[in-house]
Design a protein around this motif. Structure first.
Motif, short mmCIF file in Angstrom:
data_model
loop_
_atom_site.label_atom_id
_atom_site.label_comp_id
_atom_site.label_asym_id
_atom_site.label_seq_id
_atom_site.Cartn_x
_atom_site.Cartn_y
_atom_site.Cartn_z
N MET A 42 0.82 -1.17 0.00
CA MET A 42 0.00 0.00 0.00
C MET A 42 0.87 1.24 0.00
O MET A 42 1.38 1.62 -1.02
N ILE A 43 1.09 1.85 1.13
CA ILE A 43 1.77 3.13 1.21
C ILE A 43 3.19 2.91 1.73
O ILE A 43 3.39 2.19 2.67
N GLY A 44 4.13 3.56 1.11
CA GLY A 44 5.47 3.64 1.67
C GLY A 44 6.30 2.39 1.60
O GLY A 44 7.08 2.23 0.69
N GLY A 80 -7.60 5.67 5.40
CA GLY A 80 -7.38 5.27 6.62
C GLY A 80 -8.16 4.79 6.85
O GLY A 80 -7.84 4.56 6.94
N ILE A 124 -5.83 5.24 4.59
CA ILE A 124 -6.41 6.34 3.81
C ILE A 124 -7.88 6.44 4.19
O ILE A 124 -8.58 5.43 4.28
N VAL A 125 -8.35 7.66 4.43
CA VAL A 125 -9.78 7.92 4.64
C VAL A 125 -10.30 8.72 3.46
O VAL A 125 -9.53 9.26 2.67
N LEU A 184 -12.93 4.76 6.25
CA LEU A 184 -11.65 4.09 6.06
C LEU A 184 -11.69 3.38 4.72
O LEU A 184 -12.56 2.56 4.47
N GLU A 185 -10.76 3.73 3.83
CA GLU A 185 -10.74 3.16 2.48
C GLU A 185 -9.60 2.18 2.27
O GLU A 185 -9.67 1.34 1.38
N ASP A 186 -8.54 2.29 3.03
CA ASP A 186 -7.37 1.46 2.82
C ASP A 186 -6.59 1.43 4.13
O ASP A 186 -6.43 2.46 4.78
N ALA A 187 -6.12 0.26 4.54
CA ALA A 187 -5.30 0.13 5.74
C ALA A 187 -4.26 -0.95 5.51
O ALA A 187 -4.56 -1.95 4.86
#
Length: 190
Positions: free
Chosen positions: A1-3, A21, A131-132, A172-175
């Motif tokens: 996902m992120i990072g 988020g 991601i929120v 919350l869309e992605d965690a």
């Protein structure tokens, strides 16, 4: 996902551009409209998870025999594990609690609702990202290791028995968690 994963995902890019988020509580100040269409929560990676959605009629797809799905009057609780496969949960509403135990991504496709309030991230010795839908702001219990970019993309690190709270607008869309030892819970504060 992120990072930390360096994984290219269509949904992450889409949400990052649109945004420029899970745990049994419901927001105290929820101002939401019923979803226009069902959402799907995709959980992938390696590890165990618990997802709670505020839809008692949610259904699961690609769940294995050891996974469970049960409904209450106002929610559905799904407990499962993935090991390279993808579990799918179809629902109306939003994810109210999500516990990720392992190296996992949880991605919501089709989020329409816009809850607002506090999103609490709890755990120990784990990095996380989420991601929120619209925006996130750090509250006073966040340290310098937590960051918000593009208004709605959050990355952070939990120390021993740590809690980080973010004031959010949007579902919350992605965690994600980034280690097989990670155990992180994302939940909207009661």
């Amino acid at each position: 996902m992120i990072g930390e994963r360096n994984v290219s995902r269509r949904s992450f890019v889409k949400k990052s551009v649109v945004a420029t988020g899970l745990t049994g509580g419901v927001l105290g100040s929820t101002q939401s409209v019923a979803a226009d269409s069902p959402q799907t929560l995709f959980i992938e990676g390696q590890g165990d998870y618990i997802a709670v959605v505020n839809d008692p009629n949610a259904t699961g797809r690609n769940l294995e025999s050891g996974d469970s799905i049960r409904s209450d009057d106002d929610k559905t609780i799904v407990e499962g594990s993935v090991n390279g496969d993808v579990d799918k949960i179809d629902f109306d509403g939003w994810v109210t609690t999500l516990n990720l135990d392992g190296n996992l991504d949880a991605i919501v496709d089709g989020t329409d609702d816009a809850p607002n309030g506090d999103l609490v991230v709890e755990g120990s010795n784990s990095s996380y990202a989420f991601i929120v839908g619209y925006s996130a702001e750090k509250t006073s219990d966040c340290e310098s290791t937590e960051s918000v970019s593009n208004d709605a993309n959050v990355a952070g690190k939990l120390d021993f028995s740590d809690t980080d709270t973010f004031s959010v607008i949007g579902a919350l869309e992605d965690a994600s968690t980034f280690s097989s030892d990670a155990n992180v819970t994302f939940r909207y504060k009661d």
